[in-house]
Design a protein around this motif. Sequence first.
Motif, PDB file in Angstrom:
ATOM      1  N   GLN A   1      67.382 -54.741 -36.630  1.00  0.00           N
ATOM      2  CA  GLN A   1      66.755 -54.861 -35.309  1.00  0.00           C
ATOM      3  C   GLN A   1      67.695 -54.248 -34.269  1.00  0.00           C
ATOM      4  O   GLN A   1      68.581 -54.934 -33.751  1.00  0.00           O
TER       5      GLN A   1
ATOM      6  N   ASP B   1      60.594 -62.598 -36.512  1.00  0.00           N
ATOM      7  CA  ASP B   1      61.969 -62.436 -37.001  1.00  0.00           C
ATOM      8  C   ASP B   1      62.065 -61.568 -38.253  1.00  0.00           C
ATOM      9  O   ASP B   1      63.145 -61.143 -38.643  1.00  0.00           O
ATOM     10  N   TRP B   2      60.925 -61.294 -38.884  1.00  0.00           N
ATOM     11  CA  TRP B   2      60.903 -60.450 -40.073  1.00  0.00           C
ATOM     12  C   TRP B   2      60.796 -58.963 -39.729  1.00  0.00           C
ATOM     13  O   TRP B   2      60.921 -58.097 -40.585  1.00  0.00           O
TER      14      TRP B   2
ATOM     15  N   PHE C   1      61.043 -58.471 -31.506  1.00  0.00           N
ATOM     16  CA  PHE C   1      61.980 -59.036 -32.476  1.00  0.00           C
ATOM     17  C   PHE C   1      62.053 -60.564 -32.337  1.00  0.00           C
ATOM     18  O   PHE C   1      62.260 -61.272 -33.328  1.00  0.00           O
ATOM     19  N   LYS C   2      61.901 -61.073 -31.115  1.00  0.00           N
ATOM     20  CA  LYS C   2      61.972 -62.517 -30.891  1.00  0.00           C
ATOM     21  C   LYS C   2      60.714 -63.214 -31.395  1.00  0.00           C
ATOM     22  O   LYS C   2      60.757 -64.372 -31.814  1.00  0.00           O
ATOM     23  N   LYS C   3      59.590 -62.515 -31.343  1.00  0.00           N
ATOM     24  CA  LYS C   3      58.323 -63.103 -31.798  1.00  0.00           C
ATOM     25  C   LYS C   3      58.176 -63.043 -33.314  1.00  0.00           C
ATOM     26  O   LYS C   3      57.549 -63.917 -33.915  1.00  0.00           O
TER      27      LYS C   3
END
Length: 235
Positions: free
Chosen positions: A69, A95-96, A91-93
């Motif tokens: 990320q 995590d994959w 990326f915060k919503k």
Amino acid sequence: MAIDPRMKKYYKPTSRSSETESSSQKKACVELSPSDINADPGLRKPIDEYDKEIRDQVRRAYLLNGPTQPIGHTFSRKQGDHFRSFQESWFKKFDWLEHSVENDSAYFFYRYLFKQLVTSDKFGYEIFTRHVFNNWRKALDAFKEHMTSPLTQKEMVKACAQETSLVILEELGDKLFSVLINESRDTSIKEQMAMTGHVIETFLSIEHVSDTTTSSLKVAIEGLFARHGLSISRL
């Protein structure tokens, strides 16, 4: 041992070099190299292209590194997508979620690691793994749909089960063990056999069996042992 000249015709000639070559091939083993691990998901080699002996090592190496990320990166805007770009806040919503700087595309970290081999790309199966995804206008909907996909959920459950079984078998090693077998029926009225290790009781597997006769249970146990590389001699 000397061979009677009259019997030589019955022996296949061998050379010392071929014997040495064969011996060295048996001793050779595949090892994971640091160069095998690529941080950019757009440049990674698919897991199924690694040798079977090191696939679990590859997965662990990537899991230790975590999803790629690139925080702080300036994501390019695509003219064909109304000048939209990948958003760092995603990326915060999710995590994959991963992003490849190389090809400006999104990838699904856990699907890359644990997805099962398929013969087609039905229902977009290869999206986020082999095929690039960079339709930023529809990105959020695609990400949400992907996470709730039954196929994705089944993959994750199967991957967790495989990793758990691997840890159990590694802890067992070459030790002696016993088994405890329980029989039950599931909601579809199928006979099931649950097998655990003992003395420290550890759940290992559920096997579907046609019936609970001695012969059926024996076949199921032998199949389970063969699949996990367990030796009945250690039982």
